[in-house]
Design a protein around this motif. Structure first.
Motif, PDB file in Angstrom:
ATOM      1  N   SER A  70     -10.221   0.827   4.242  1.00 22.05           N
ATOM      2  CA  SER A  70     -11.251   1.701   3.692  1.00 22.05           C
ATOM      3  C   SER A  70     -11.453   1.545   2.193  1.00 22.05           C
ATOM      4  N   LEU A  71     -10.535   0.869   1.517  1.00 22.42           N
ATOM      5  CA  LEU A  71     -10.684   0.594   0.090  1.00 22.42           C
ATOM      6  C   LEU A  71     -10.581  -0.913  -0.091  1.00 22.42           C
ATOM      7  N   LEU A  72     -11.711  -1.529  -0.406  1.00 23.11           N
ATOM      8  CA  LEU A  72     -11.781  -2.990  -0.501  1.00 23.11           C
ATOM      9  C   LEU A  72     -12.147  -3.421  -1.910  1.00 23.11           C
ATOM     10  N   VAL A  73     -11.701  -4.613  -2.262  1.00 29.55           N
ATOM     11  CA  VAL A  73     -12.117  -5.266  -3.500  1.00 29.55           C
ATOM     12  C   VAL A  73     -12.621  -6.641  -3.101  1.00 29.55           C
ATOM     13  N   VAL A  74     -13.783  -7.026  -3.618  1.00 28.35           N
ATOM     14  CA  VAL A  74     -14.392  -8.302  -3.246  1.00 28.35           C
ATOM     15  C   VAL A  74     -14.946  -8.982  -4.492  1.00 28.35           C
TER      16      VAL A  74
END
Length: 129
Positions: A70-74
């Protein structure tokens, strides 16, 4: 990867029975290394995003919409901010299919990570794509 990489933190959440996908981003001076992670810049973007999510909780209870993802970094090319990223966001808001979102983000950029926190441990990245 384009000459102008951009690092984005995304929160996949549900509030008042509806999906939401707030995001926070920052341009990078250099692309991430192939085997690296977003490091301190990613943590800072996640912190800023989570403060905004915390403030949003005044409007109703929040739930993670994708469990540990639910917490992404891209990391994406800056050009994606106007085209592909809004389309992926809209698709997830309509479908809630996190696997398709992660796959699309992976194809778009140079890396997708989830952020995880174990009790009494530092914040860690888990590479998803």
């Amino acid at each position: 990867m384009a000459d102008a990489p951009y690092l984005i933190a995304l929160a996949l959440l549900e509030q008042n029975g509806e999906r939401a996908l707030p995001l926070q981003g920052k341009s990078l001076r250099e692309p991430l290394t192939a085997d690296g992670d977003p490091g301190e810049v990613g943590r800072q973007q996640a912190l800023e995003l989570l403060v905004r999510v915390w403030q949003r909780s005044d409007q109703g209870a929040l739930n993670r919409a994708a469990g540990d993802h639910s917490l992404l970094v891209v990391a994406v090319p800056i050009e994606a901010l106007q085209g592909e990223l809004p389309a992926l966001k809209a698709q997830w808001l309509n479908s809630g299919d996190t696997a398709v979102l992660v796959q699309g983000l992976s194809a778009l950029g140079s890396g997708v990570w989830s952020l995880n926190l174990e009790p009494r441990q530092p914040l860690t990245y888990a590479r998803l794509g």
